[in-house]
Scaffold this active site. Structure first.
Site, PDB file in Angstrom:
ATOM      1  N   HIS A  52       5.324  49.059  43.082  1.00  0.00           N
ATOM      2  CA  HIS A  52       4.616  49.858  44.084  1.00  0.00           C
ATOM      3  C   HIS A  52       4.661  49.192  45.454  1.00  0.00           C
ATOM      4  CE1 HIS A  52       1.574  46.831  43.072  1.00  0.00           C
ATOM      5  NE2 HIS A  52       1.049  47.084  44.267  1.00  0.00           N
ATOM      6  N   ASP A  54       2.338  48.448  49.005  1.00  0.00           N
ATOM      7  CA  ASP A  54       0.989  48.398  49.572  1.00  0.00           C
ATOM      8  C   ASP A  54       1.050  49.012  50.969  1.00  0.00           C
ATOM      9  OD1 ASP A  54       0.190  46.852  47.397  1.00  0.00           O
ATOM     10  OD2 ASP A  54      -0.090  45.002  48.566  1.00  0.00           O
ATOM     11  N   HIS A  58      -4.715  49.262  52.228  1.00  0.00           N
ATOM     12  CA  HIS A  58      -5.132  48.581  50.988  1.00  0.00           C
ATOM     13  C   HIS A  58      -6.061  47.397  51.290  1.00  0.00           C
ATOM     14  CE1 HIS A  58      -4.965  46.946  46.980  1.00  0.00           C
ATOM     15  NE2 HIS A  58      -4.129  45.980  47.261  1.00  0.00           N
ATOM     16  N   HIS A 159      -1.167  38.848  52.526  1.00  0.00           N
ATOM     17  CA  HIS A 159      -1.143  40.284  52.837  1.00  0.00           C
ATOM     18  C   HIS A 159      -1.431  40.507  54.329  1.00  0.00           C
ATOM     19  CE1 HIS A 159      -1.622  40.977  48.435  1.00  0.00           C
ATOM     20  NE2 HIS A 159      -1.221  42.215  48.666  1.00  0.00           N
TER      21      HIS A 159
HETATM   22  N1  LIG Z   1      -5.604  46.401  41.963  1.00  0.00           N
HETATM   23  C1  LIG Z   1      -6.563  45.546  42.351  1.00  0.00           C
HETATM   24  C2  LIG Z   1      -7.832  45.640  41.793  1.00  0.00           C
HETATM   25  C3  LIG Z   1      -8.813  44.793  42.173  1.00  0.00           C
HETATM   26  C4  LIG Z   1      -8.558  43.832  43.121  1.00  0.00           C
HETATM   27  C5  LIG Z   1      -7.323  43.695  43.669  1.00  0.00           C
HETATM   28  C6  LIG Z   1      -6.320  44.549  43.307  1.00  0.00           C
HETATM   29  C7  LIG Z   1      -4.990  44.451  43.918  1.00  0.00           C
HETATM   30  O1  LIG Z   1      -4.074  45.131  43.565  1.00  0.00           O
HETATM   31  C8  LIG Z   1      -4.830  43.500  45.026  1.00  0.00           C
HETATM   32  C9  LIG Z   1      -3.557  42.854  45.133  1.00  0.00           C
HETATM   33  N2  LIG Z   1      -3.647  41.847  46.085  1.00  0.00           N
HETATM   34  C10 LIG Z   1      -2.323  43.584  45.509  1.00  0.00           C
HETATM   35  O2  LIG Z   1      -1.411  42.852  45.526  1.00  0.00           O
HETATM   36  O3  LIG Z   1      -2.146  44.662  45.951  1.00  0.00           O
HETATM   37 ZN   LIG Z   2      -0.517  43.581  47.325  1.00  0.00          ZN
HETATM   38 ZN   LIG Z   3      -0.444  46.271  45.463  1.00  0.00          ZN
END
Ligand SMILES: Nc1ccccc1C(=O)C[C@H](N)C(=O)O
Ligand SMILES: [Zn+2]
Ligand SMILES: [Zn+2]
Length: 207
Positions: A52, A54, A58, A159
């Site tokens: 996917h 981001d 996000h 990020h």
């Molecule tokens: N799905 C989540 C649920 C709870 C907390 C973080 C996430 C993430 O996906 C963050 C991640 N840093 C990400 O790479 O997009």
């Molecule tokens: Zn991410």
């Molecule tokens: Zn992600």
């Protein structure tokens, strides 16, 4: 040019999901018998499942949503590099590799061994890599990992630094069989108007 190679994770109940996040489900919600003509399916999933992208929204309430993202980020030439066995990836790990003229950079770490199990630790990107890569002209970074930050990170420094340097993020790639080199990449997000990310079908073709 070769044929297209799928570098996406299959989406079914076995796909690993971020701890505590929505499990992936697909079901035929309206069967052919019921509708009289067609099977009509329904999926339910967290956007940050499998392969996917981001969107900046996000991790930033003011950030761009998926529909606002430039499609050129996700189609075009990409360089795959192989960086196994690091606990984190920063300028020191990457500076020996020639990245001149590279817009899309895919990093194969091979660190996520069993993709059916969500990893407890992953190599993360050091935030200072963002400035270094943007200087070279990189606008998209992709990894064979579920995040560019440590799994337990709340700050999400990588990020944020990537976004502030105009570098977009592609996560959860399958690069097991991909040799380092130059490829054509296509990994288009869905036209989700409000979303914070999107599943993508990521594919590569050798130049
Ligand atoms: N799905 C989540 C649920 C709870 C907390 C973080 C996430 C993430 O996906 C963050 C991640 N840093 C990400 O790479 O997009
Ligand atoms: Zn991410
Ligand atoms: Zn992600």
């Amino acid at each position: 040019m070769g044929t297209w190679i799928d570098i996406s994770q299959p989406l079914d109940e076995k796909v690993a999901v971020w701890p505590g996040d929505t499990p992936f489900t697909y079901k035929v919600n309206w069967s052919k018998e019921e509708s009289g003509s067609v099977n009509v399916g329904q999926i339910n999933m967290s956007i940050h499942t499998g392969t996917h992208i981001d969107a900046p929204f996000h991790f930033d309430n003011e950030g761009k949503r998926v529909i606002e993202l430039d499609l050129d980020l996700y189609i075009g030439s990409a360089r795959v590099i192989y960086l196994p066995n690091y606990t984190s990836i920063g300028v020191g790990e990457i500076s020996g590799i020639d990245l001149k003229g590279i817009t899309r950079l895919l990093i194969r770490t091979n660190a996520w061994k069993d993709r059916r199990v969500f990893p407890q630790t992953i190599p993360h990107l050091q935030p200072e890599l963002a400035a270094y890569l943007s200087e070279l002209g990189v606008r998209l970074i992709g990894l064979d990992l579920p995040s560019v930050d440590p799994i337990d990170s709340k700050e999400l420094s990588a990020h944020h630094e990537l976004a502030s340097h105009g570098i977009h993020i592609l996560e959860g790639l399958v690069l097991d069989d991909i040799l380092p080199g130059d490829y054509e990449l296509a990994a288009l997000p869905l036209p989700l108007v409000e979303a914070d990310g999107s599943p993508v079908r990521a594919v590569l073709k050798k130049y």
